[in-house]
Design a protein around this motif. Structure first.
Motif, PDB file in Angstrom:
ATOM      1  N   GLY A  60       0.808  -1.212   0.000  1.00  0.00           N
ATOM      2  CA  GLY A  60       0.000   0.000   0.000  1.00  0.00           C
ATOM      3  C   GLY A  60       0.844   1.266   0.000  1.00  0.00           C
ATOM      4  O   GLY A  60       2.076   1.234   0.027  1.00  0.00           O
ATOM      5  N   GLU A  61       0.139   2.399  -0.037  1.00  0.00           N
ATOM      6  CA  GLU A  61       0.787   3.702  -0.009  1.00  0.00           C
ATOM      7  C   GLU A  61       0.570   4.357   1.348  1.00  0.00           C
ATOM      8  O   GLU A  61      -0.451   4.132   2.002  1.00  0.00           O
ATOM      9  CB  GLU A  61       0.233   4.604  -1.114  1.00  0.00           C
ATOM     10  N   GLU A  62       1.532   5.163   1.748  1.00  0.00           N
ATOM     11  CA  GLU A  62       1.424   5.828   3.049  1.00  0.00           C
ATOM     12  C   GLU A  62       2.239   7.113   3.038  1.00  0.00           C
ATOM     13  O   GLU A  62       3.325   7.169   2.438  1.00  0.00           O
ATOM     14  CB  GLU A  62       1.916   4.898   4.160  1.00  0.00           C
ATOM     15  N   ASP A  63       1.712   8.140   3.678  1.00  0.00           N
ATOM     16  CA  ASP A  63       2.417   9.411   3.786  1.00  0.00           C
ATOM     17  C   ASP A  63       3.394   9.356   4.965  1.00  0.00           C
ATOM     18  O   ASP A  63       3.020   8.978   6.072  1.00  0.00           O
ATOM     19  CB  ASP A  63       1.416  10.554   3.988  1.00  0.00           C
ATOM     20  N   VAL A  64       4.638   9.717   4.701  1.00  0.00           N
ATOM     21  CA  VAL A  64       5.655   9.781   5.752  1.00  0.00           C
ATOM     22  C   VAL A  64       6.205  11.202   5.790  1.00  0.00           C
ATOM     23  O   VAL A  64       6.934  11.620   4.887  1.00  0.00           O
ATOM     24  CB  VAL A  64       6.796   8.778   5.511  1.00  0.00           C
ATOM     25  N   ASN A  65       5.799  11.949   6.776  1.00  0.00           N
ATOM     26  CA  ASN A  65       6.269  13.337   6.937  1.00  0.00           C
ATOM     27  C   ASN A  65       6.099  14.160   5.662  1.00  0.00           C
ATOM     28  O   ASN A  65       6.984  14.907   5.251  1.00  0.00           O
ATOM     29  CB  ASN A  65       7.724  13.367   7.386  1.00  0.00           C
ATOM     30  N   GLY A  66       4.956  13.993   5.026  1.00  0.00           N
ATOM     31  CA  GLY A  66       4.657  14.774   3.837  1.00  0.00           C
ATOM     32  C   GLY A  66       5.112  14.154   2.531  1.00  0.00           C
ATOM     33  O   GLY A  66       4.835  14.695   1.461  1.00  0.00           O
ATOM     34  N   LEU A  67       5.807  13.035   2.589  1.00  0.00           N
ATOM     35  CA  LEU A  67       6.276  12.354   1.380  1.00  0.00           C
ATOM     36  C   LEU A  67       5.418  11.123   1.120  1.00  0.00           C
ATOM     37  O   LEU A  67       5.251  10.277   2.001  1.00  0.00           O
ATOM     38  CB  LEU A  67       7.740  11.949   1.526  1.00  0.00           C
ATOM     39  N   SER A  68       4.886  11.005  -0.077  1.00  0.00           N
ATOM     40  CA  SER A  68       4.084   9.836  -0.444  1.00  0.00           C
ATOM     41  C   SER A  68       5.018   8.655  -0.712  1.00  0.00           C
ATOM     42  O   SER A  68       5.908   8.739  -1.562  1.00  0.00           O
ATOM     43  CB  SER A  68       3.250  10.135  -1.693  1.00  0.00           C
ATOM     44  N   THR A  69       4.824   7.563   0.016  1.00  0.00           N
ATOM     45  CA  THR A  69       5.722   6.408  -0.098  1.00  0.00           C
ATOM     46  C   THR A  69       4.949   5.139  -0.406  1.00  0.00           C
ATOM     47  O   THR A  69       3.735   5.055  -0.193  1.00  0.00           O
ATOM     48  CB  THR A  69       6.521   6.198   1.206  1.00  0.00           C
ATOM     49  N   PHE A  70       5.676   4.137  -0.907  1.00  0.00           N
ATOM     50  CA  PHE A  70       5.149   2.785  -1.070  1.00  0.00           C
ATOM     51  C   PHE A  70       5.618   1.963   0.133  1.00  0.00           C
ATOM     52  O   PHE A  70       6.785   2.024   0.515  1.00  0.00           O
ATOM     53  CB  PHE A  70       5.673   2.131  -2.350  1.00  0.00           C
ATOM     54  N   ARG A  71       4.708   1.201   0.694  1.00  0.00           N
ATOM     55  CA  ARG A  71       5.038   0.361   1.850  1.00  0.00           C
ATOM     56  C   ARG A  71       5.211  -1.084   1.396  1.00  0.00           C
ATOM     57  O   ARG A  71       4.378  -1.639   0.693  1.00  0.00           O
ATOM     58  CB  ARG A  71       3.941   0.468   2.905  1.00  0.00           C
ATOM     59  N   PHE A  72       6.326  -1.698   1.814  1.00  0.00           N
ATOM     60  CA  PHE A  72       6.618  -3.091   1.503  1.00  0.00           C
ATOM     61  C   PHE A  72       6.843  -3.859   2.803  1.00  0.00           C
ATOM     62  O   PHE A  72       7.391  -3.315   3.766  1.00  0.00           O
ATOM     63  CB  PHE A  72       7.872  -3.210   0.630  1.00  0.00           C
ATOM     64  N   THR A  73       6.422  -5.114   2.815  1.00  0.00           N
ATOM     65  CA  THR A  73       6.626  -5.966   3.986  1.00  0.00           C
ATOM     66  C   THR A  73       7.398  -7.211   3.581  1.00  0.00           C
ATOM     67  O   THR A  73       7.226  -7.741   2.478  1.00  0.00           O
ATOM     68  CB  THR A  73       5.287  -6.377   4.625  1.00  0.00           C
ATOM     69  N   GLN A  74       8.246  -7.667   4.503  1.00  0.00           N
ATOM     70  CA  GLN A  74       9.056  -8.856   4.265  1.00  0.00           C
ATOM     71  C   GLN A  74       9.005  -9.760   5.487  1.00  0.00           C
ATOM     72  O   GLN A  74       9.112  -9.288   6.624  1.00  0.00           O
ATOM     73  CB  GLN A  74      10.512  -8.469   3.977  1.00  0.00           C
ATOM     74  N   ASN A  75       8.821 -11.043   5.245  1.00  0.00           N
ATOM     75  CA  ASN A  75       8.806 -12.032   6.314  1.00  0.00           C
ATOM     76  C   ASN A  75       9.931 -13.040   6.093  1.00  0.00           C
ATOM     77  O   ASN A  75      10.045 -13.646   5.022  1.00  0.00           O
ATOM     78  CB  ASN A  75       7.476 -12.774   6.357  1.00  0.00           C
ATOM     79  N   VAL A  76      10.760 -13.211   7.120  1.00  0.00           N
ATOM     80  CA  VAL A  76      11.841 -14.197   7.098  1.00  0.00           C
ATOM     81  C   VAL A  76      11.563 -15.192   8.219  1.00  0.00           C
ATOM     82  O   VAL A  76      11.718 -14.882   9.398  1.00  0.00           O
ATOM     83  CB  VAL A  76      13.214 -13.534   7.313  1.00  0.00           C
ATOM     84  N   GLY A  77      11.096 -16.380   7.860  1.00  0.00           N
ATOM     85  CA  GLY A  77      10.773 -17.387   8.871  1.00  0.00           C
ATOM     86  C   GLY A  77       9.389 -17.259   9.464  1.00  0.00           C
ATOM     87  O   GLY A  77       8.944 -18.140  10.203  1.00  0.00           O
ATOM     88  N   TYR A  78       8.684 -16.160   9.176  1.00  0.00           N
ATOM     89  CA  TYR A  78       7.307 -15.960   9.648  1.00  0.00           C
ATOM     90  C   TYR A  78       6.346 -16.066   8.470  1.00  0.00           C
ATOM     91  O   TYR A  78       6.731 -15.860   7.310  1.00  0.00           O
ATOM     92  CB  TYR A  78       7.138 -14.578  10.278  1.00  0.00           C
ATOM     93  N   ASP A  79       5.082 -16.341   8.776  1.00  0.00           N
ATOM     94  CA  ASP A  79       4.066 -16.252   7.739  1.00  0.00           C
ATOM     95  C   ASP A  79       3.427 -14.870   7.802  1.00  0.00           C
ATOM     96  O   ASP A  79       3.808 -14.022   8.626  1.00  0.00           O
ATOM     97  CB  ASP A  79       3.032 -17.375   7.859  1.00  0.00           C
TER      98      ASP A  79
END
Length: 402
Positions: free
Chosen positions: A190-209
């Motif tokens: 998804g997308e999310e604003d970080v201190n006024g900057l529009s960013t893409f959010r990525f998630t990573q799982n290592v060993g977790y589901d």
């Protein structure tokens, strides 16, 4: 040089300028942008993340029982610099990673330390390898007081590392984990604003589901020749296990992690990150028995602001050469081209009128204001005069000599 020739030259010049600007706009938006949208070669930064965790007390190695403390302040730090080989196509990043508990001083607070080196393609941010460069390495740990220079162990990298590519897309990317020593998927979330900057959010799982359940932890890859920190044998009393206190119990170290990255999609800069790292000892991989470090840290505000500033600087350069200048050149080029065509048309009409004024008499009036022939009587000054013929000698009177 007469006025018509000067106008013709001006028209040709305007059309040439317009065509040149349009070609320049096309090159800027394609070729030039591709040359500029690259990972910088002057990266030298320190990224700091703060949080808390349940962590091992290194001082307890010499006690009667291993001590694990809860709610301990933890800091994660990455020191990133550029090393050789780095050139127009690739950049080599050397990253010193540390995790320490801040309630302890110096080595008594150090939990994890890793020096990772990786060579990246400056356009795609993917790790690259060659015959002389395996694409990455890690530095072997040294004992306290060791005066020998550090030794690197080749560690081929794959996927992204420490950055995302310019023009980051909303998709899944492989992202390398130097502790697990392989890449895991970083999924767009998804997308999310970080201190006024529009960013893409990525998630990573290592060993977790995806639900945060431990499903496939990674056996810790020791950098010591004898796997001293990957497999530990100690008395049951040290482990805090019931039964015979002197029984020797061997446990294996496992590792799992969950990460979230907030990425500037223009430059690929990670402006914010959150990490949950879990290192533990167990006899069964899915049944943790002794925690070494279970912590959650988030990029602090000062680092976020610094990363946002860097992302905007990189994005401004790309935007200038890839969007602002092409649009400007296109607009000015079209105006120049149209202006040149109109001026050329005007020049041709002017030359036609000078050669044959009648050619310009198509709108009811002459180009230079000549009066049409069908608008009534002409003024006397412009009327045709009758020429009186001269008498011939034969018409003279007979009595007058010739």
């Amino acid at each position: 040089m007469n006025r018509a020739v000067a106008l013709r030259i001006a028209a040709c010049g305007l059309m040439g300028l317009g065509a040149a600007l349009l070609i320049a706009a096309l090159l800027l938006s394609t070729y030039t942008k591709g040359k500029i949208a690259k990972i910088p070669l002057d990266i030298d930064t320190t990224l700091v993340s703060d949080g808390t965790g349940t962590v091992f007390d290194p001082a307890s190695l010499n006690s009667q029982k291993f001590v694990v403390d809860k709610n301990v302040p933890v800091t994660s730090q990455q020191q990133i610099s550029v090393e050789s080989p780095s050139n127009a196509d690739v950049v080599t990043l050397q990253v010193g990673n540390t995790v320490r508990r801040t309630d302890k001083q110096q080595d008594n607070g150090l939990l994890l330390a890793l020096v990772d080196t990786v060579t990246l393609d400056r356009k795609t941010a993917l790790a690259v390898s060659s015959d002389t460069n395996p694409g990455g390495s890690v530095q072997k740990p040294r004992a306290i007081g060791d005066t020998q220079p550090p030794t690197n162990v080749a560690l081929p990298h794959d996927g992204l590392a420490y950055r995302f590519p310019f023009d980051t897309e909303k998709k899944t990317y492989p992202y390398f984990d130097p502790i697990a020593q392989k890449a895991f998927d970083a999924n767009y979330d998804g997308e999310e604003d970080v201190n006024g900057l529009s960013t893409f959010r990525f998630t990573q799982n290592v060993g977790y589901d995806a639900d945060g359940k431990l499903v496939e932890p990674v056996k810790y890859a020791s950098l010591y020749g004898d796997d001293a920190d990957a497999t530990v044998t100690a008395r049951a009393s040290l482990w805090g296990l019931p039964g015979d206190p002197d029984e020797q119990i061997t446990m294996t170290r496992y590792y799992a992690a969950q990460r979230t990255f907030w990425v500037d999609p223009v430059s690929g800069t990670i402006v914010k990150a959150q990490e949950h790292g879990f290192h533990y000892y167990a006899r069964d991989a899915l049944k943790p028995e002794v925690t070494f470090a279970d912590y959650k840290v988030t990029t602090n505000e000062q680092t976020v602001e610094s990363q946002i500033a860097s992302a905007r600087d990189e994005g401004d350069v790309v935007s200038l050469w890839g969007r602002v200048l092409p649009i400007t050149f296109t607009a000015v080029g079209l105006l120049a081209l149209v202006g040149g065509i109109l001026l050329g048309s005007f020049t041709l009409r002017a030359e036609s009128a000078l050669i044959d004024p009648g050619l310009d008499d198509t709108t009811g009036h002459g180009f230079f204001g000549r009066r049409p022939t069908d608008t009534g009587p002409m003024p006397a000054a412009e009327a045709a005069t009758e020429k009186i013929p001269t008498q011939r000698p034969s018409d003279l009177p007979p009595d007058r000599p010739a």
